[in-house]
Design a protein around this motif. Structure first.
Motif, mmCIF file in Angstrom:
data_model
loop_
_atom_site.group_PDB
_atom_site.id
_atom_site.type_symbol
_atom_site.label_atom_id
_atom_site.label_comp_id
_atom_site.label_asym_id
_atom_site.label_seq_id
_atom_site.Cartn_x
_atom_site.Cartn_y
_atom_site.Cartn_z
ATOM 1 N N ASP A 135 0.675 -1.432 0.228
ATOM 2 C CA ASP A 135 -0.004 -0.216 0.026
ATOM 3 C C ASP A 135 0.931 1.172 0.036
ATOM 4 O OD1 ASP A 135 -2.296 -1.648 0.118
ATOM 5 O OD2 ASP A 135 -2.691 -1.461 2.005
ATOM 6 N N SER A 136 0.323 2.023 -0.926
ATOM 7 C CA SER A 136 1.416 3.558 -0.894
ATOM 8 C C SER A 136 0.208 4.467 -1.188
ATOM 9 C CB SER A 136 2.391 3.435 -2.182
ATOM 10 O OG SER A 136 2.855 4.756 -2.194
ATOM 11 N N PRO A 137 0.419 5.726 -0.654
ATOM 12 C CA PRO A 137 -0.346 6.800 -0.823
ATOM 13 C C PRO A 137 -0.277 7.847 -2.148
ATOM 14 C CG PRO A 137 1.406 7.557 0.678
ATOM 15 C CD PRO A 137 1.471 5.972 0.461
ATOM 16 N N LEU A 138 1.162 7.183 -2.800
ATOM 17 C CA LEU A 138 1.527 7.877 -3.816
ATOM 18 C C LEU A 138 0.872 7.618 -5.012
ATOM 19 C CD1 LEU A 138 5.587 7.719 -3.476
ATOM 20 C CD2 LEU A 138 3.838 9.464 -2.806
ATOM 21 N N GLU A 139 0.305 8.384 -5.982
ATOM 22 C CA GLU A 139 -0.508 8.126 -7.200
ATOM 23 C C GLU A 139 0.342 7.749 -8.415
ATOM 24 O OE1 GLU A 139 -3.815 7.496 -7.570
ATOM 25 O OE2 GLU A 139 -4.073 7.899 -5.474
ATOM 26 N N ALA A 140 0.180 6.958 -9.239
ATOM 27 C CA ALA A 140 1.323 6.976 -10.350
ATOM 28 C C ALA A 140 0.875 7.975 -11.232
ATOM 29 C CB ALA A 140 0.566 5.669 -11.205
ATOM 30 N N GLU A 141 2.009 8.916 -11.649
ATOM 31 C CA GLU A 141 2.134 9.876 -12.558
ATOM 32 C C GLU A 141 3.183 9.759 -13.640
ATOM 33 O OE1 GLU A 141 2.462 13.627 -10.249
ATOM 34 O OE2 GLU A 141 1.514 12.776 -8.633
ATOM 35 N N HIS A 142 2.763 10.345 -14.751
ATOM 36 C CA HIS A 142 3.778 10.316 -15.980
ATOM 37 C C HIS A 142 3.898 11.925 -16.294
ATOM 38 C CE1 HIS A 142 2.720 6.141 -15.991
ATOM 39 N NE2 HIS A 142 4.085 5.892 -16.745
ATOM 40 N N SER A 143 5.298 12.190 -16.625
ATOM 41 C CA SER A 143 5.522 13.524 -17.185
ATOM 42 C C SER A 143 6.316 13.495 -18.420
ATOM 43 C CB SER A 143 6.206 14.304 -15.974
ATOM 44 O OG SER A 143 6.522 15.614 -16.527
ATOM 45 N N PRO A 144 5.977 14.564 -19.297
ATOM 46 C CA PRO A 144 6.856 14.554 -20.595
ATOM 47 C C PRO A 144 8.297 14.462 -20.289
ATOM 48 C CG PRO A 144 5.012 15.754 -20.757
ATOM 49 C CD PRO A 144 4.982 15.441 -19.345
ATOM 50 N N ASP A 145 8.767 15.216 -19.319
ATOM 51 C CA ASP A 145 10.179 15.380 -19.264
ATOM 52 C C ASP A 145 10.583 14.583 -18.059
ATOM 53 O OD1 ASP A 145 8.809 16.761 -17.292
ATOM 54 O OD2 ASP A 145 10.097 18.233 -17.082
ATOM 55 N N GLY A 146 9.676 13.575 -17.614
ATOM 56 C CA GLY A 146 9.967 12.495 -16.624
ATOM 57 C C GLY A 146 10.631 11.160 -17.126
ATOM 58 N N PRO A 147 10.890 10.151 -16.291
ATOM 59 C CA PRO A 147 11.335 8.879 -16.734
ATOM 60 C C PRO A 147 10.178 8.075 -17.511
ATOM 61 C CG PRO A 147 10.942 8.876 -14.376
ATOM 62 C CD PRO A 147 10.841 10.236 -14.898
ATOM 63 N N GLU A 148 10.774 7.324 -18.152
ATOM 64 C CA GLU A 148 9.751 6.492 -18.953
ATOM 65 C C GLU A 148 8.884 5.745 -18.192
ATOM 66 O OE1 GLU A 148 11.948 4.067 -21.833
ATOM 67 O OE2 GLU A 148 12.794 5.928 -22.848
ATOM 68 N N VAL A 149 9.395 4.842 -17.162
ATOM 69 C CA VAL A 149 8.370 4.321 -16.259
ATOM 70 C C VAL A 149 7.479 5.102 -15.301
ATOM 71 C CG1 VAL A 149 10.311 2.411 -16.094
ATOM 72 C CG2 VAL A 149 10.182 4.327 -14.371
ATOM 73 N N GLY A 150 7.663 6.350 -15.285
ATOM 74 C CA GLY A 150 6.771 7.135 -14.554
ATOM 75 C C GLY A 150 7.199 7.466 -13.196
ATOM 76 N N TYR A 151 6.332 8.079 -12.266
ATOM 77 C CA TYR A 151 6.666 8.231 -11.044
ATOM 78 C C TYR A 151 5.717 7.452 -10.103
ATOM 79 C CZ TYR A 151 8.744 12.457 -12.681
ATOM 80 O OH TYR A 151 9.710 13.496 -13.238
#
Length: 511
Positions: free
Chosen positions: A314-330
């Motif tokens: 369990d984690s509170p962090l939501e999956a996020e993606h950014s154009p200038d972020g890593p390919e796997v996302g955050y």
């Protein structure tokens, strides 16, 4: 995650305070460890990045911040500059040990667990909240919110690095007394008649000598059109500075072709769970259960599947993606170490805008002699370097907390260059400067500028955002509704701890 107009996402937390002490996992003081706590219903990766840069850290969905000036064993946030990291001799030894095992298939005989990462020793973390409703958790005492700490395993002290010493030549070990004076002059140049080639200085590598001879021959050929009977030899060229072998070369060397074993590291998203994570869940949990029973001496029923989910899945962090972020996302991930088709270790990590944050590491007890704690940390540093090529500002590896007052937990300071977070100004200070202070006192302000302060200090508690009846509003507006008179001190304390910037972004839940 609550989304408002413009698709803006919000972090939602409940604050618990932290006035009661609980058992310390380092010095075993029954009530010596103190920390503030929050239950996070959901959280953006940027908000969590900002929180850990103020000394917070998560355990499942519970986010806590140690009271460094009160707790018995102060825990300072530490980060490593991944792109500048160079493995030490002890790190190279770990990598070579893994390489040898993969090559010939034989486990090392010594059963040293190596250096554990953060939660291999459970970081003296507070007890995790139970699965009851967070509003019920809030009414409970802090000692009922936190999970009992397992005992820390003994950790082998890392040997000090020593310089390479050339072995004595047996032929010169029995010298005449008069030869001693001759030895004292060798630093100025070789004595004629001694050594294989008196024209060259001692202690030169063969490949450097070969390069020098080739250069001299080329110069002789270039002068061939002139007076060939006169050769003007150039002075010996200084040896080229040897570039240190990068970390990646050592790691790739641990997986040679035609080896006895095959090691594969797979990254799977744990929250929300990816299909790969779901498919390997039971195998991963079984390794965790064996680890807790063997390393922390837990009874078989203690590392339950539900406890494993709450703590490491369990984690509170939501999956996020950014154009200038890593390919796997955050977000939150598990790095699974597959040996010959089965999981032998799992590193739990968070990928954030500026760092990879280590959460926990567990492994199969049969492979304890491979120093998997150290090995996984080195792999995670290399992974951070890989992500930094895709997202330039993602350049740090957070190792959790550094505990100088506990000698066996100082190993994190060996992943250099690294910084510690000043507990008063929240500025990063090189660890070399911090250690000098920590030798004299358990609690220290690392920032040496007496005029420096918290750049994100709380200026106006009224601007802190709260969530009340599914409506987002500043605390000042909430107070005007007659709701804020009883909790103003609590909200003030919360906002002081998270800082003005976070207080104006994060939603503090109000019942």
């Amino acid at each position: 995650m609550l989304k408002m107009a413009g698709n803006k996402s919000y972090t939602i937390v409940e604050y618990f305070g932290g006035d009661s002490g609980y058992r310390c996992g380092y010095c075993k003081n029954d009530e010596g460890n103190f920390s503030h706590g929050m239950w996070s219903h959901t959280m953006t990766v940027q908000d969590y990045q900002d929180l850990i840069d103020r000394g917070w850290r998560r355990s499942g969905k519970y986010v806590y911040k140690p009271k460094l000036n009160k707790t018995c064993c102060p825990q300072y946030t530490i980060r490593c500059h991944a792109p500048k990291f160079q493995p030490s001799k002890s790190h190279k030894k770990v990598l070579k040990k893994m390489s040898k095992f993969i090559s010939n298939g034989e486990l090392p005989k010594e059963q040293d667990g190596g250096q554990p990462m953060d939660s291999v020793c459970d970081e003296a973390r507070p007890r995790e909240p139970s699965s009851v409703c967070p509003s019920e958790v809030k009414r409970a005492a802090i000692t009922d919110i936190q999970k009992e700490l397992p005992e820390c395993p003994a950790i082998t002290e890392v040997q000090k690095e020593v310089a390479d010493v050339a072995p004595a030549d047996s032929k010169t070990s029995r010298k005449a007394p008069e030869s001693v004076a001759d030895e004292r002059t060798t630093a100025a140049g070789p004595k004629p008649g001694m050594g294989a080639d008196p024209g060259r200085p001692a202690c030169r590598k063969a490949r450097d000598l070969r390069k020098e001879r080739r250069l001299q021959k080329e110069q002789i050929r270039q002068h061939a059109d002139g007076d060939s009977s006169i050769v003007c030899p150039t002075p010996p060229t200084p040896a080229l500075t040897k570039q240190p072998k990068p970390l990646e070369d050592f790691i790739s060397g641990s997986m040679p072709d035609n080896s006895s074993h095959c090691l594969e590291v797979r990254l799977v998203r744990s929250s929300p769970p990816s299909p790969q994570f779901k498919a390997s869940f039971d195998a991963s949990y079984q390794v965790y259960k064996l680890y807790q029973m063997a390393i922390h001496k837990d009874p078989p029923d203690k590392p339950s599947e539900s406890q494993f989910r709450r703590f490491l899945c369990d984690s509170p962090l939501e999956a996020e993606h950014s154009p200038d972020g890593p390919e796997v996302g955050y977000g939150s991930f598990h790095q699974q170490y597959w040996l010959d088709g089965r999981i032998v270790a799992v590193g739990v990590i968070d990928i954030l805008p500026a760092c990879v944050s280590s959460v926990y590491l567990y492994y199969h007890p049969d492979f304890a002699s491979l120093s998997l704690g150290s090995y996984s940390a080195l792999r995670e540093i290399a992974f951070t370097r890989q992500l930094q090529k895709q997202s330039p500002k993602l350049s740090y590896y957070y190792l959790g907390f550094y505990i100088h007052s506990c000698p066996k937990m100082r190993y994190k300071g060996q992943y250099r260059p690294s910084d510690l977070l000043c507990p008063e100004t929240f500025a990063w200070v090189p660890i070399e400067q911090c250690v000098l202070q920590l030798e004299n006192t358990r609690y220290a302000r690392f920032n040496q500028d007496p005029d420096a302060g918290d750049a994100r200090v709380l200026k106006d508690v009224g601007r802190a955002l709260v969530l009340y009846r599914r409506a987002v509003m500043p605390y000042a507006a909430y107070s005007r509704k007659g709701k804020g008179s009883s909790d103003e001190l609590e909200v003030q304390q919360y906002a002081d701890l998270v800082g003005q910037d976070c207080a104006e972004k994060i939603l503090l839940y109000r019942a």
